[in-house]
Write a protein that holds these residues in place. Structure first.
Motif, PDB file in Angstrom:
ATOM      1  N   ILE A  98      41.888 -99.011   8.702  1.00  0.00           N
ATOM      2  CA  ILE A  98      40.478 -98.730   8.979  1.00  0.00           C
ATOM      3  C   ILE A  98      40.373 -97.466   9.824  1.00  0.00           C
ATOM      4  CG2 ILE A  98      40.406-100.105  11.124  1.00  0.00           C
ATOM      5  CD1 ILE A  98      37.569-100.999  10.282  1.00  0.00           C
ATOM      6  N   ALA A  99      39.278 -96.759   9.665  1.00  0.00           N
ATOM      7  CA  ALA A  99      39.001 -95.585  10.489  1.00  0.00           C
ATOM      8  C   ALA A  99      37.499 -95.482  10.687  1.00  0.00           C
ATOM      9  CB  ALA A  99      39.529 -94.310   9.834  1.00  0.00           C
ATOM     10  N   VAL A 100      37.097 -94.841  11.771  1.00  0.00           N
ATOM     11  CA  VAL A 100      35.685 -94.574  12.044  1.00  0.00           C
ATOM     12  C   VAL A 100      35.393 -93.118  11.701  1.00  0.00           C
ATOM     13  CG1 VAL A 100      33.926 -94.371  13.837  1.00  0.00           C
ATOM     14  CG2 VAL A 100      35.462 -96.332  13.821  1.00  0.00           C
ATOM     15  N   LEU A 101      34.416 -92.884  10.840  1.00  0.00           N
ATOM     16  CA  LEU A 101      33.966 -91.541  10.510  1.00  0.00           C
ATOM     17  C   LEU A 101      32.680 -91.261  11.272  1.00  0.00           C
ATOM     18  CD1 LEU A 101      35.948 -92.234   8.177  1.00  0.00           C
ATOM     19  CD2 LEU A 101      34.533 -90.805   6.699  1.00  0.00           C
ATOM     20  N   THR A 102      32.677 -90.220  12.081  1.00  0.00           N
ATOM     21  CA  THR A 102      31.502 -89.848  12.869  1.00  0.00           C
ATOM     22  C   THR A 102      30.803 -88.682  12.182  1.00  0.00           C
ATOM     23  OG1 THR A 102      32.623 -90.516  14.906  1.00  0.00           O
ATOM     24  CG2 THR A 102      30.678 -89.113  15.131  1.00  0.00           C
ATOM     25  N   LEU A 103      29.540 -88.861  11.843  1.00  0.00           N
ATOM     26  CA  LEU A 103      28.783 -87.809  11.172  1.00  0.00           C
ATOM     27  C   LEU A 103      28.326 -86.759  12.175  1.00  0.00           C
ATOM     28  CD1 LEU A 103      26.561 -89.901   8.718  1.00  0.00           C
ATOM     29  CD2 LEU A 103      28.873 -88.997   8.380  1.00  0.00           C
ATOM     30  N   ALA A 104      28.191 -85.522  11.693  1.00  0.00           N
ATOM     31  CA  ALA A 104      27.748 -84.429  12.553  1.00  0.00           C
ATOM     32  C   ALA A 104      26.298 -84.626  12.994  1.00  0.00           C
ATOM     33  CB  ALA A 104      27.911 -83.097  11.835  1.00  0.00           C
ATOM     34  N   GLN A 105      25.500 -85.291  12.151  1.00  0.00           N
ATOM     35  CA  GLN A 105      24.092 -85.524  12.466  1.00  0.00           C
ATOM     36  C   GLN A 105      23.708 -86.938  12.040  1.00  0.00           C
ATOM     37  OE1 GLN A 105      21.899 -82.511  10.373  1.00  0.00           O
ATOM     38  NE2 GLN A 105      22.443 -80.880  11.806  1.00  0.00           N
ATOM     39  N   PRO A 106      22.740 -87.532  12.729  1.00  0.00           N
ATOM     40  CA  PRO A 106      22.257 -88.851  12.300  1.00  0.00           C
ATOM     41  C   PRO A 106      21.581 -88.762  10.931  1.00  0.00           C
ATOM     42  CG  PRO A 106      21.456 -88.271  14.498  1.00  0.00           C
ATOM     43  CD  PRO A 106      22.049 -87.033  13.926  1.00  0.00           C
ATOM     44  N   VAL A 107      21.508 -89.887  10.250  1.00  0.00           N
ATOM     45  CA  VAL A 107      20.811 -89.973   8.968  1.00  0.00           C
ATOM     46  C   VAL A 107      19.541 -90.792   9.191  1.00  0.00           C
ATOM     47  CG1 VAL A 107      20.950 -90.675   6.562  1.00  0.00           C
ATOM     48  CG2 VAL A 107      23.003 -89.873   7.744  1.00  0.00           C
ATOM     49  N   PRO A 108      18.376 -90.128   9.324  1.00  0.00           N
ATOM     50  CA  PRO A 108      17.139 -90.858   9.613  1.00  0.00           C
ATOM     51  C   PRO A 108      16.817 -91.865   8.517  1.00  0.00           C
ATOM     52  CG  PRO A 108      16.849 -88.491   9.942  1.00  0.00           C
ATOM     53  CD  PRO A 108      18.172 -88.672   9.247  1.00  0.00           C
ATOM     54  N   GLY A 109      16.424 -93.051   8.947  1.00  0.00           N
ATOM     55  CA  GLY A 109      15.993 -94.076   8.005  1.00  0.00           C
ATOM     56  C   GLY A 109      17.117 -94.796   7.282  1.00  0.00           C
TER      57      GLY A 109
END
Length: 241
Positions: A20-31
């Motif tokens: 397992i790994a955690v992927l952190t996005l550069a920006q939030p995804v609204p909604g």
């Protein structure tokens, strides 16, 4: 875009333990809708042998060759008993007997085994291209992410697919910011017990996986118009507050 990838530091490539790994996005995804991971000790019935789960992805749909679909595919599976996912026991479902994995192959403490049978008798399984995809139990606000596609012996064979058991990874996910707060979607249970000069109000959190930080009640005396407010914190053992 993905800003950071944080694999579990205890991942073992040879055995696929803690895959397992955690992927952190550069920006939030609204909604974006959030599928809450299953916490340790939560909803044990979701993962009992024979429980229905769903796997989804764009993976290969044939056992020989390659046939990747243009649409998102969903397969209905059942959870195998733990002894078929690390103790070598066979498991029969819908008239088909699956081979169980031995302890040299699978570890039920951190893995789940699951497969399905279609109406026409074919094995339903995840395959190449589905890796990392979701294994889901429940529907609506009670839906939980219970596993991730990890590995298998070929595709749709006599062996089940193997999934990372999410509840065993909850601490890792929490440390790396992958467990978000969820607002209540179902009102709490409430009982009111009259006493001589008092009211006793008990709250029980709804089983929707929400993060409750406090309960509040307002009592109105219709004769005088006077109101009283009371507050209570939820208890860790889910006992009435």
């Amino acid at each position: 875009e993905v800003e950071a990838v944080t694999p579990n530091p205890d991942y073992a490539r040879r055995t696929a333990v803690n895959d397992i790994a955690v992927l952190t996005l550069a920006q939030p995804v609204p909604g974006a809708l959030v599928l809450r991971p299953l916490a340790r000790g939560e909803g044990d019935g979701m993962l009992s042998a024979g429980s229905t789960v769903r796997v989804a992805g764009w993976g290969n749909t044939v056992t020989v060759g390659k046939a990747f679909p243009d649409t998102f595919r969903v397969g209905n599976l059942v959870v195998f008993p733990s002894d078929a996912c690390g103790s070598g026991a066979d498991f029969t479902y819908a008239g088909f007997t699956f081979d169980g994995f031995t302890s040299q192959k699978a570890d039920a403490r951190v893995m789940l085994c699951a497969a399905g049978i279609s109406d026409d008798g074919h094995v339903i399984d995840s395959c190449q291209g589905d890796s990392g995809g979701p294994l889901v139990s429940g529907t609506g606000p009670r839906a939980r992410l219970v596993g991730l596609v990890s590995w298998g012996e070929e595709c749709a064979s006599s062996y089940p697919g193997v999934y990372t058991r999410i509840s065993s990874q909850y601490d890792f996910l929490e440390r790396n910011g992958a467990i978000g707060s969820t607002a209540p979607t179902v009102p709490p249970g409430r009982t009111v017990t009259p006493r001589s000069t008092q009211l006793r109000i008990s709250f029980v959190s709804a089983a929707d996986g929400s993060d409750v930080t406090a309960f509040a009640a307002t009592v109105l005396d219709p004769a005088t118009g006077q109101t009283w407010n009371c507050f209570a914190a939820p208890r860790r053992n889910a006992a009435p507050s």
